[in-house]
Enzyme design. Structure first.
Site, mmCIF file in Angstrom:
data_model
loop_
_atom_site.group_PDB
_atom_site.id
_atom_site.type_symbol
_atom_site.label_atom_id
_atom_site.label_comp_id
_atom_site.label_asym_id
_atom_site.label_seq_id
_atom_site.Cartn_x
_atom_site.Cartn_y
_atom_site.Cartn_z
ATOM 1 N N SER A 1 63.149 70.025 37.607
ATOM 2 C CA SER A 1 63.993 69.908 36.420
ATOM 3 C C SER A 1 65.444 70.105 36.846
ATOM 4 C CB SER A 1 63.624 70.993 35.413
ATOM 5 O OG SER A 1 64.003 72.249 35.956
ATOM 6 N N LYS A 2 66.347 69.939 35.913
ATOM 7 C CA LYS A 2 67.776 70.114 36.221
ATOM 8 C C LYS A 2 68.044 71.511 36.775
ATOM 9 C CE LYS A 2 70.474 66.713 34.421
ATOM 10 N NZ LYS A 2 71.749 66.254 34.043
ATOM 11 N N ARG A 3 67.373 72.471 36.173
ATOM 12 C CA ARG A 3 67.553 73.864 36.598
ATOM 13 C C ARG A 3 67.170 74.026 38.068
ATOM 14 N NH1 ARG A 3 63.646 77.647 36.449
ATOM 15 N NH2 ARG A 3 62.292 76.207 35.339
#
Ligand code: GLU
Length: 467
Positions: A242-244
């Site tokens: 994910s972006k995280r």
């Protein structure tokens, strides 16, 4: 050019930025070709007109250029090759490997509903597959592949091993739509064939497509390329990236200040290994990279590892290359360019700083003492170190420094003597001195800084603290 020259390609769909997974796919193909004297081609898969944008294409090219993944020849536009795709569909029609299907969407839906009701496979079986062309209506049609209904389609994948798919799982796919445009599945095969691609390295989300693509190769009697479907990248917790976790565009890694060489090294290690080697150069990666070193389980993205590799690459870089990349970083992130004075100061300071930073922003922070203009504005902590008492003591340092020979031992002796005269230690006096010289509480050693900036600048900065 030998007959067996390796040709790889990167075939992004221009629907967004170049994300980390795409960058790794491009890198693997680049390494494979470059390590074998082969060619690395770029194809922009822009057949989906609604989702493809010129901005995305530009972002992908910029990302590849930043990463240093140079491609051979001009990028190929898949969309522009549509007439050729249609031509191949016509050839398959003529050879009996494809047929015109006049079934309407309603008819296909009715077929599926009936199949569901009877618990049969809902894969559409067109009544036009074996129809006599004399019975064809004057109506819109699609061209479908006459896929084998019996037996299996086998893919010998260089990473996944042998993958077998029952032909009863694959329907007669549409290759040319009723408006004459090719489907993605046909376009990929025709393009890979025409571009002479020998090895296709791509994400394993395309493994199912490979079975369908294989059927087109067989129908055309074309040699099948080596396929290597690589596992996707996961986050450090093993979940989908994910972006995280770092599922960002490569331009964001550029903006974070990682040098491209470190990014290549890190991406190469995401899913591929060569013994225990973690840190390597491009030449080593090209010499070592092979499909046998690609693992079957998803790689895990880990910022700490990236940062460590980045520190190692920055430490190993020649000063001139480091300066050049730093300047490119400043330009790419919209920061002011270095003045001649700053550049000279930085060059003088680099031997001190080397090994002490992992990214370009960290280098800029450590180099603050040569980059900042007088009067040096102390940050909050440094301002606290520069209290009245300390500034008084520093004022007394000036005459000592005016006469000292500008060498480490002499400078150290001068500061030590002054500290002892005030009943304090060199260590305690270092804090305000550092604040005066660097405007920071963290910096290279005060004597190193004095040696780099020289006597006049040192005295001027001390004078500045007296306001
Ligand atoms: N255009 C596809 C994608 O971006 C890649 C197709 C391929 O590599 O065969 O996922």
């Amino acid at each position: 050019m030998s007959e067996t020259q390796v040709v790889t390609r990167f075939a992004p769909s221009p629907t967004g930025f170049l994300h980390i997974g795409g960058a790794r796919t491009a890198l693997f193909n680049w390494l494979y070709a470059r390590g074998r004297g082969g060619r690395f081609l770029l194809r922009i898969e822009d057949t989906d007109r609604a989702r493809s944008t010129p901005e995305a294409t530009a972002a992908i090219l910029t990302g590849l250029r930043w990463l240093g993944l140079d491609w051979d020849g001009d990028p190929v536009s898949q969309f522009e090759r549509a007439p050729r795709h249609a031509e191949v569909a016509q050839q398959m029609l003529a050879s009996g490997h494809a047929y015109k299907c006049f079934a309407t969407q309603d008819e296909i839906e009715t077929f599926r509903e009936a199949a569901r009701a009877e618990n049969r496979s809902t894969l559409f079986q067109s009544p036009w597959r074996d129809a006599d062309p004399a019975s064809h209506p004057d109506a819109p049609f699609v061209i479908r592949l006459k896929a084998p209904r019996e037996g299996v389609t086998v893919i010998e994948d260089a990473v996944q091993g042998r993958v077998t798919i029952g032909n009863d799982q694959l329907d007669d796919m549409v290759m040319l739509r009723s408006d004459g445009t090719p489907t993605y599945m046909l376009a990929v095969v025709v393009d890979d064939h025409d571009m002479g691609v020998t090895h296709v390295i791509r994400g394993d989300d395309h493994l199912n497509n490979a079975a369908r693509q294989m059927q087109i190769y067989h129908a055309m009697g074309w040699p099948v390329p080596v396929w290597a479907h690589i596992p996707l990248i996961h986050g450090p917790d093993g979940k989908k990236l994910s972006k995280r976790h770092g599922a960002l565009g490569v331009e964001e890694y550029c903006a974070m200040g990682y040098p491209a060489a470190a990014m290549r090294n890190y991406l190469a290690r995401l899913g591929w290994s060569h013994g225990d080697d973690e840190f390597f150069t491009d030449a080593q990666a090209q010499a070592w990279f092979g499909l046998e070193g690609i693992g079957r389980s998803p790689a895990r993205f880990d910022f700490k590892k990236l940062e460590n590799l980045s520190g190692q690459h920055l430490a190993a870089m020649e000063d001139a290359a480091l300066l050049r990349e730093l300047k490119a970083f400043l330009a790419a992130t919209g920061q002011p360019a270095l003045s001649a004075r700053q550049e000279a100061g930085l060059s003088a300071a680099l031997p001190l700083l080397k090994g002490g930073f992992k990214t370009f922003p960290q280098l800029l922070e450590k180099a603050h003492f040569v980059l900042a203009e007088r009067p040096i504005a102390p940050d909050e902590k440094a301002a606290q170190a520069l209290d009245d008492v300390s500034r008084g003591i520093l004022a007394e340092l000036t005459p000592h420094l005016q006469n000292a020979s500008w060498e480490r031992d002499a400078l150290e002796a001068a500061v030590k003597q002054l500290a002892e005269g005030h009943g304090t230690t060199l260590g305690k006096l270092a804090a305000p001195l550092r604040a005066a010289l660097a405007g920071r509480t963290v910096s290279p050693s005060v004597f190193d800084m004095m040696l780099v900036i020289g006597r006049d600048e040192t005295l001027a900065r001390l004078a500045d603290t007296r306001g």
